[in-house]
Write a protein that holds these residues in place. Sequence first.
Motif, PDB file in Angstrom:
ATOM      1  N   LYS A  77       0.806  -1.224   0.000  1.00  0.00           N
ATOM      2  CA  LYS A  77       0.000   0.000   0.000  1.00  0.00           C
ATOM      3  C   LYS A  77       0.837   1.272   0.000  1.00  0.00           C
ATOM      4  O   LYS A  77       0.431   2.284  -0.574  1.00  0.00           O
ATOM      5  CB  LYS A  77      -0.938  -0.002   1.208  1.00  0.00           C
ATOM      6  CG  LYS A  77      -2.056  -1.033   1.100  1.00  0.00           C
ATOM      7  CD  LYS A  77      -3.023  -0.915   2.278  1.00  0.00           C
ATOM      8  CE  LYS A  77      -4.164  -1.908   2.135  1.00  0.00           C
ATOM      9  NZ  LYS A  77      -5.121  -1.815   3.268  1.00  0.00           N
ATOM     10  N   LYS A  78       2.004   1.223   0.604  1.00  0.00           N
ATOM     11  CA  LYS A  78       2.826   2.438   0.668  1.00  0.00           C
ATOM     12  C   LYS A  78       3.399   2.819  -0.695  1.00  0.00           C
ATOM     13  O   LYS A  78       3.853   3.943  -0.890  1.00  0.00           O
ATOM     14  CB  LYS A  78       3.960   2.262   1.680  1.00  0.00           C
ATOM     15  CG  LYS A  78       5.011   1.230   1.309  1.00  0.00           C
ATOM     16  CD  LYS A  78       6.068   1.130   2.396  1.00  0.00           C
ATOM     17  CE  LYS A  78       7.139   0.110   2.037  1.00  0.00           C
ATOM     18  NZ  LYS A  78       8.181  -0.019   3.096  1.00  0.00           N
ATOM     19  N   HIS A  79       3.374   1.873  -1.652  1.00  0.00           N
ATOM     20  CA  HIS A  79       3.846   2.158  -3.008  1.00  0.00           C
ATOM     21  C   HIS A  79       2.694   2.350  -3.993  1.00  0.00           C
ATOM     22  O   HIS A  79       2.910   2.439  -5.192  1.00  0.00           O
ATOM     23  CB  HIS A  79       4.738   1.020  -3.499  1.00  0.00           C
ATOM     24  CG  HIS A  79       6.000   0.844  -2.711  1.00  0.00           C
ATOM     25  ND1 HIS A  79       6.898   1.863  -2.496  1.00  0.00           N
ATOM     26  CD2 HIS A  79       6.499  -0.248  -2.061  1.00  0.00           C
ATOM     27  CE1 HIS A  79       7.910   1.417  -1.773  1.00  0.00           C
ATOM     28  NE2 HIS A  79       7.686   0.145  -1.486  1.00  0.00           N
ATOM     29  N   LEU A  96      -0.697   6.468 -18.058  1.00  0.00           N
ATOM     30  CA  LEU A  96      -1.471   6.451 -16.820  1.00  0.00           C
ATOM     31  C   LEU A  96      -0.872   5.489 -15.790  1.00  0.00           C
ATOM     32  O   LEU A  96      -0.287   4.465 -16.160  1.00  0.00           O
ATOM     33  CB  LEU A  96      -2.915   6.049 -17.118  1.00  0.00           C
ATOM     34  CG  LEU A  96      -3.688   6.993 -18.051  1.00  0.00           C
ATOM     35  CD1 LEU A  96      -5.028   6.398 -18.419  1.00  0.00           C
ATOM     36  CD2 LEU A  96      -3.872   8.349 -17.401  1.00  0.00           C
ATOM     37  N   PRO A  97      -1.048   5.788 -14.496  1.00  0.00           N
ATOM     38  CA  PRO A  97      -0.545   4.908 -13.427  1.00  0.00           C
ATOM     39  C   PRO A  97      -1.457   3.701 -13.247  1.00  0.00           C
ATOM     40  O   PRO A  97      -2.267   3.642 -12.319  1.00  0.00           O
ATOM     41  CB  PRO A  97      -0.548   5.827 -12.198  1.00  0.00           C
ATOM     42  CG  PRO A  97      -1.663   6.798 -12.473  1.00  0.00           C
ATOM     43  CD  PRO A  97      -1.654   7.026 -13.958  1.00  0.00           C
ATOM     44  N   GLN A  98      -1.336   2.741 -14.156  1.00  0.00           N
ATOM     45  CA  GLN A  98      -2.284   1.633 -14.202  1.00  0.00           C
ATOM     46  C   GLN A  98      -2.324   0.831 -12.910  1.00  0.00           C
ATOM     47  O   GLN A  98      -3.403   0.535 -12.383  1.00  0.00           O
ATOM     48  CB  GLN A  98      -1.940   0.707 -15.383  1.00  0.00           C
ATOM     49  CG  GLN A  98      -2.852  -0.515 -15.505  1.00  0.00           C
ATOM     50  CD  GLN A  98      -2.702  -1.232 -16.822  1.00  0.00           C
ATOM     51  OE1 GLN A  98      -2.813  -0.629 -17.880  1.00  0.00           O
ATOM     52  NE2 GLN A  98      -2.439  -2.531 -16.781  1.00  0.00           N
ATOM     53  N   ASN A  99      -1.169   0.459 -12.390  1.00  0.00           N
ATOM     54  CA  ASN A  99      -1.106  -0.341 -11.167  1.00  0.00           C
ATOM     55  C   ASN A  99      -1.838   0.360 -10.027  1.00  0.00           C
ATOM     56  O   ASN A  99      -2.638  -0.238  -9.290  1.00  0.00           O
ATOM     57  CB  ASN A  99       0.354  -0.583 -10.800  1.00  0.00           C
ATOM     58  CG  ASN A  99       0.555  -1.766  -9.868  1.00  0.00           C
ATOM     59  OD1 ASN A  99       1.624  -2.347  -9.789  1.00  0.00           O
ATOM     60  ND2 ASN A  99      -0.450  -2.123  -9.111  1.00  0.00           N
ATOM     61  N   GLU A 100      -1.581   1.661  -9.880  1.00  0.00           N
ATOM     62  CA  GLU A 100      -2.184   2.431  -8.797  1.00  0.00           C
ATOM     63  C   GLU A 100      -3.695   2.600  -9.001  1.00  0.00           C
ATOM     64  O   GLU A 100      -4.473   2.546  -8.042  1.00  0.00           O
ATOM     65  CB  GLU A 100      -1.515   3.803  -8.683  1.00  0.00           C
ATOM     66  CG  GLU A 100      -0.088   3.766  -8.160  1.00  0.00           C
ATOM     67  CD  GLU A 100       0.945   3.386  -9.225  1.00  0.00           C
ATOM     68  OE1 GLU A 100       0.539   3.105 -10.374  1.00  0.00           O
ATOM     69  OE2 GLU A 100       2.142   3.371  -8.906  1.00  0.00           O
TER      70      GLU A 100
END
Length: 415
Positions: free
Chosen positions: A281-283, A358-362
Amino acid sequence: MKVLSVLLLAIAVFSHVDSYKILMYSNLFGHSHVKMLAAAADILTDAGHNVTVLMPVMDPLLRNKTSLKTTKNTIFVDPSPNVEMLMEQMREFLTNLWTADNANPLVMLAKAGDMARTFAEQCERVMSEPGLIEKLKAENYDLAITEPFDTCGYALFEAIDIRAHVAILSASRFDHVTEVIGQPIAASYVPGTQSTMGDRMTMGQRLGNYIQYFFGSYFFSNVGDADFQAAKKIVPIKRSWREVLPEASFILTNQMPLLEFPAPTFDKIVPIGGLSVKTDKKHLKLDEKWSKILGIRKQNVFISFGSNAKSVDMPEEFKKSLLQVFKSMPETTFIWKYENAKDKIVDHLDNVYLGEWLPQNELLADPRLSVFITHGGLGSVTELAMMGKPAVMVSFSNTVHDQTTRKTGIFFKTG
């Protein structure tokens, strides 16, 4: 005080005895490939190893998108003018992915020569880079790592005399790798990398699966052989990738066994599916812009078709269909990976937001995202599996069809 200093120095020295000098060869071609190798490099760096990543630049758009976080030792080799020209021709080919008959192996065969020439030109560029071979050889690396999607790395390892090496695959398997390491094909129930079949096939489909396997293996083997011929003109090497690759200590594959078709394997083939997916979660903090957009409405849909089939190249009738859907759902926010954010295509819609990268993972990790519309590439599907996010898959190529077929069951569970 002197005794304490000596003791601290001894601890510092011996605490690094188990660290290794590692050379990674990562061609900047295809975001999913680059991302997988970058994740491996960072994990090794974080574990205390001295990792250097050699990155031949085939796609200039990836020059500043290496996905590396903690690994700082990098060497770039810029493309030659010929490579830049060939890459432009390849981009023209990729614009046709939306409508090409990708199930036809002859389509792949028609591009085999162009693909081989492009990679061979870049391999020759790497081998002839002034002082590079001498510099790398002087480093005396303990281990080398590469992905045999591009086999030029094996020519380089031979040139600088690195005998210990590991292969990383950004897919569950590559047909040409399966062939050279002697892994059983099992074409009657294991779909090839380029196959459009599932694991239950008629006799005719089994034949078709083997034909697609054969063409897929030929396509990438042709690239590997061209790499070797190009490298051999520059450096005095005798062994090709066909002899070096089978000597890999391990072959790490981007697969999750529980989500794969059963297939013959070896002890040194180790699945590491999800290596490039961030779950801590911190990443996973979403930047302020996209976080605010997700907070506007209760329903949020993310749309991305990967890095090869670009939305900007989508046929007009496809775009119009999507725009009609967007307009019919004003209570839903749509975030669309579209490679020209300045395009006025959605100016008349206040519920659609474009982004070139886009920040897909996030985004997938954010609980406010409702659904992901995807091409079904392995990277995206793996992220979906680990995030438990519902999805709609739009398949348009062999590899994507393969992953869609493999993983469809996930979405009956999470959706």
